[in-house]
Design a protein around this motif. Sequence first.
Motif, PDB file in Angstrom:
ATOM      1  N   LEU A   1     -14.866  56.638  -1.146  1.00  0.00           N
ATOM      2  CA  LEU A   1     -16.108  55.477  -0.141  1.00  0.00           C
ATOM      3  C   LEU A   1     -16.183  57.529   0.110  1.00  0.00           C
ATOM      4  O   LEU A   1     -17.113  57.104   0.970  1.00  0.00           O
ATOM      5  CB  LEU A   1     -14.495  54.893   0.478  1.00  0.00           C
ATOM      6  CG  LEU A   1     -14.611  54.114  -0.751  1.00  0.00           C
ATOM      7  CD1 LEU A   1     -14.340  52.369   0.495  1.00  0.00           C
ATOM      8  CD2 LEU A   1     -15.880  53.240  -1.131  1.00  0.00           C
ATOM      9  N   VAL A   2     -15.377  58.535   1.255  1.00  0.00           N
ATOM     10  CA  VAL A   2     -15.602  59.030   1.870  1.00  0.00           C
ATOM     11  C   VAL A   2     -16.518  60.221   1.121  1.00  0.00           C
ATOM     12  O   VAL A   2     -17.525  60.637   1.786  1.00  0.00           O
ATOM     13  CB  VAL A   2     -14.504  59.861   2.846  1.00  0.00           C
ATOM     14  CG1 VAL A   2     -14.939  60.810   3.123  1.00  0.00           C
ATOM     15  CG2 VAL A   2     -13.322  58.926   3.651  1.00  0.00           C
ATOM     16  N   TYR A   3     -16.663  60.802  -0.262  1.00  0.00           N
ATOM     17  CA  TYR A   3     -16.961  61.652  -1.513  1.00  0.00           C
ATOM     18  C   TYR A   3     -18.202  60.699  -0.970  1.00  0.00           C
ATOM     19  O   TYR A   3     -19.000  61.487  -0.903  1.00  0.00           O
ATOM     20  CB  TYR A   3     -16.302  61.826  -1.800  1.00  0.00           C
ATOM     21  CG  TYR A   3     -17.425  62.515  -3.206  1.00  0.00           C
ATOM     22  CD1 TYR A   3     -16.803  63.796  -3.232  1.00  0.00           C
ATOM     23  CD2 TYR A   3     -17.924  61.654  -4.203  1.00  0.00           C
ATOM     24  CE1 TYR A   3     -17.385  64.472  -4.005  1.00  0.00           C
ATOM     25  CE2 TYR A   3     -18.759  62.833  -4.967  1.00  0.00           C
ATOM     26  CZ  TYR A   3     -18.553  64.248  -4.954  1.00  0.00           C
ATOM     27  OH  TYR A   3     -19.277  64.903  -5.887  1.00  0.00           O
TER      28      TYR A   3
ATOM     29  N   ALA B   1     -14.026  54.222  -8.283  1.00  0.00           N
ATOM     30  CA  ALA B   1     -14.416  53.323  -6.800  1.00  0.00           C
ATOM     31  C   ALA B   1     -14.712  51.239  -7.272  1.00  0.00           C
ATOM     32  O   ALA B   1     -14.322  51.041  -6.570  1.00  0.00           O
ATOM     33  CB  ALA B   1     -15.573  53.645  -6.069  1.00  0.00           C
ATOM     34  N   MET B   2     -15.314  51.354  -7.686  1.00  0.00           N
ATOM     35  CA  MET B   2     -15.571  50.172  -8.424  1.00  0.00           C
ATOM     36  C   MET B   2     -14.826  49.703  -9.130  1.00  0.00           C
ATOM     37  O   MET B   2     -14.716  47.785 -10.007  1.00  0.00           O
ATOM     38  CB  MET B   2     -17.305  50.191  -9.154  1.00  0.00           C
ATOM     39  CG  MET B   2     -17.716  49.927  -8.269  1.00  0.00           C
ATOM     40  SD  MET B   2     -19.607  50.508  -9.452  1.00  0.00           S
ATOM     41  CE  MET B   2     -19.703  51.378 -10.728  1.00  0.00           C
TER      42      MET B   2
ATOM     43  N   PRO C   1     -14.967  41.390   1.465  1.00  0.00           N
ATOM     44  CA  PRO C   1     -14.194  42.916   1.660  1.00  0.00           C
ATOM     45  C   PRO C   1     -12.612  42.614   1.614  1.00  0.00           C
ATOM     46  O   PRO C   1     -12.656  41.539   2.609  1.00  0.00           O
ATOM     47  CB  PRO C   1     -14.379  43.429   3.045  1.00  0.00           C
ATOM     48  CG  PRO C   1     -15.743  43.582   3.129  1.00  0.00           C
ATOM     49  CD  PRO C   1     -15.875  42.010   2.262  1.00  0.00           C
ATOM     50  N   SER C   2     -11.449  43.547   1.256  1.00  0.00           N
ATOM     51  CA  SER C   2     -10.088  42.790   1.507  1.00  0.00           C
ATOM     52  C   SER C   2      -9.350  43.923   1.878  1.00  0.00           C
ATOM     53  O   SER C   2     -10.264  45.106   1.733  1.00  0.00           O
ATOM     54  CB  SER C   2      -9.630  42.504   0.147  1.00  0.00           C
ATOM     55  OG  SER C   2      -9.909  43.934  -0.473  1.00  0.00           O
ATOM     56  N   ALA C   3      -8.368  44.028   1.446  1.00  0.00           N
ATOM     57  CA  ALA C   3      -7.591  45.225   2.488  1.00  0.00           C
ATOM     58  C   ALA C   3      -6.904  46.767   1.221  1.00  0.00           C
ATOM     59  O   ALA C   3      -6.549  47.574   1.567  1.00  0.00           O
ATOM     60  CB  ALA C   3      -5.424  44.793   2.791  1.00  0.00           C
ATOM     61  N   THR C   4      -7.165  45.746  -0.101  1.00  0.00           N
ATOM     62  CA  THR C   4      -7.323  47.146  -1.660  1.00  0.00           C
ATOM     63  C   THR C   4      -8.334  47.676  -0.578  1.00  0.00           C
ATOM     64  O   THR C   4      -7.945  48.804  -2.003  1.00  0.00           O
ATOM     65  CB  THR C   4      -7.585  46.305  -2.878  1.00  0.00           C
ATOM     66  OG1 THR C   4      -8.636  45.336  -2.306  1.00  0.00           O
ATOM     67  CG2 THR C   4      -6.135  44.670  -2.916  1.00  0.00           C
ATOM     68  N   TRP C   5      -9.381  47.833  -0.523  1.00  0.00           N
ATOM     69  CA  TRP C   5      -9.999  48.755   0.354  1.00  0.00           C
ATOM     70  C   TRP C   5      -9.822  50.306   0.649  1.00  0.00           C
ATOM     71  O   TRP C   5     -10.104  51.012   0.818  1.00  0.00           O
ATOM     72  CB  TRP C   5     -11.747  48.473   0.486  1.00  0.00           C
ATOM     73  CG  TRP C   5     -12.095  47.074  -0.013  1.00  0.00           C
ATOM     74  CD1 TRP C   5     -11.555  46.677  -1.186  1.00  0.00           C
ATOM     75  CD2 TRP C   5     -13.565  47.166  -0.323  1.00  0.00           C
ATOM     76  NE1 TRP C   5     -12.907  46.034  -1.856  1.00  0.00           N
ATOM     77  CE2 TRP C   5     -13.884  45.905  -0.833  1.00  0.00           C
ATOM     78  CE3 TRP C   5     -14.551  47.055   1.176  1.00  0.00           C
ATOM     79  CZ2 TRP C   5     -15.538  45.417  -0.836  1.00  0.00           C
ATOM     80  CZ3 TRP C   5     -15.714  46.854   0.913  1.00  0.00           C
ATOM     81  CH2 TRP C   5     -15.997  45.136   0.078  1.00  0.00           C
ATOM     82  N   LEU C   6      -8.659  49.898   1.170  1.00  0.00           N
ATOM     83  CA  LEU C   6      -8.021  50.208   2.199  1.00  0.00           C
ATOM     84  C   LEU C   6      -6.894  51.409   1.152  1.00  0.00           C
ATOM     85  O   LEU C   6      -6.183  52.174   2.630  1.00  0.00           O
ATOM     86  CB  LEU C   6      -7.759  49.811   3.328  1.00  0.00           C
ATOM     87  CG  LEU C   6      -8.274  49.060   4.069  1.00  0.00           C
ATOM     88  CD1 LEU C   6      -7.651  48.384   5.634  1.00  0.00           C
ATOM     89  CD2 LEU C   6      -9.630  49.937   4.376  1.00  0.00           C
ATOM     90  N   ARG C   7      -6.399  51.375  -0.002  1.00  0.00           N
ATOM     91  CA  ARG C   7      -5.381  52.243  -0.464  1.00  0.00           C
ATOM     92  C   ARG C   7      -6.071  53.189  -0.574  1.00  0.00           C
ATOM     93  O   ARG C   7      -7.565  53.735  -0.437  1.00  0.00           O
ATOM     94  CB  ARG C   7      -6.361  51.612  -2.310  1.00  0.00           C
ATOM     95  CG  ARG C   7      -5.069  50.993  -2.080  1.00  0.00           C
ATOM     96  CD  ARG C   7      -5.181  50.393  -3.337  1.00  0.00           C
ATOM     97  NE  ARG C   7      -5.050  50.605  -5.019  1.00  0.00           N
ATOM     98  CZ  ARG C   7      -5.683  50.077  -6.054  1.00  0.00           C
ATOM     99  NH1 ARG C   7      -6.596  48.982  -5.932  1.00  0.00           N
ATOM    100  NH2 ARG C   7      -5.868  51.151  -7.018  1.00  0.00           N
ATOM    101  N   PRO C   8      -5.665  55.017  -0.163  1.00  0.00           N
ATOM    102  CA  PRO C   8      -6.381  56.220   0.158  1.00  0.00           C
ATOM    103  C   PRO C   8      -6.749  56.987  -1.197  1.00  0.00           C
ATOM    104  O   PRO C   8      -7.329  57.357  -0.620  1.00  0.00           O
ATOM    105  CB  PRO C   8      -4.562  57.237   0.107  1.00  0.00           C
ATOM    106  CG  PRO C   8      -3.383  56.211   0.420  1.00  0.00           C
ATOM    107  CD  PRO C   8      -4.111  54.620   0.214  1.00  0.00           C
TER     108      PRO C   8
END
Length: 304
Positions: A221-223, A33-34, A208-215
């Motif tokens: 992040l959900v985990y 994630a980082m 925050p940027s759109a790259t954080w929304l990559r599947p």
Amino acid sequence: MTRKFQLSPTIGKLMLLACAMLWGGSYPTAKVAMTVVPPQWLMAIRLLAASLIMFILFRKQITPYLNRHIIVPGLLVGVTYWGTMCSQTVGLTMIEPGRSAFLTAAYCVIVPFTSWLLMKQRPTIRNIVAAVLCLTGVGCVSLSSGLGGISIGLGDLLTLLCAIVFSFNLVWLGKFGRVIHPVALTFAQFMTAGTLFLIGAIVTEPAPSATWLRPGILLCLVYLFFGATMTAQIMQNVGLKVTPPSQASLIMCLETVFSLLFSVLFYGERVEAAAGMGFVLIFSAILCSQIHLNGRMLERLSRK
């Protein structure tokens, strides 16, 4: 919760084992994630999201303790938890996940000495033996295969600092957990640390940027939010109610083993002979020290 459902000891042990697995998996997951999400943003969202969900689920246990008496305990456990996670998360950007897990686990050996400093509880011979084993293990982990000497990098030092600060956090959790419900104290800890991370992220890290929304990143992040933080903490609190402290300590320290296993299987971490010997020594030190002290701390929490 346990009063309503009367969980069996077997289910309690399975919950603690699942908790150790979730925590172990958080190291390689956070490492991935980082690569996109900066460390402080990651921890801010993780802790504040967990706090919100905890308040929704356990409002009846939390609300009665939200008064002036929780301010000092909440700040102490929250600030030390922030220091723990800050040094660990930044250190994790520099070293492998399995290495981070075992160096972090040195807190189990440090806790008796922190308890001596804060609560005047003298360490035993077992604690001293465990400390020697742990220091030897850290030396083996830090052996530089290229130079044949000891090379401790900044990531190692930050992770060891994490273990030291976390030992203070655990001693204060054990102390304040006798008068404040563990769920309420955990909520105060997460809220304080999450707020500090949010302030640090806003001041020092990119927005925050759109790259954080990559599947793939979203899945990590959900985990981290719902698995390794909220679900693991709930299972720990419930499992400790029905599991003998000594057995609970043994099960929970498997976190380091699961972390190394997942890091090797899914992150591609390679373990050299010297590091492997160091991991064995650190784990031996955990077994030697944690059962004796943390068993008492877990017993205090289990009375709540």
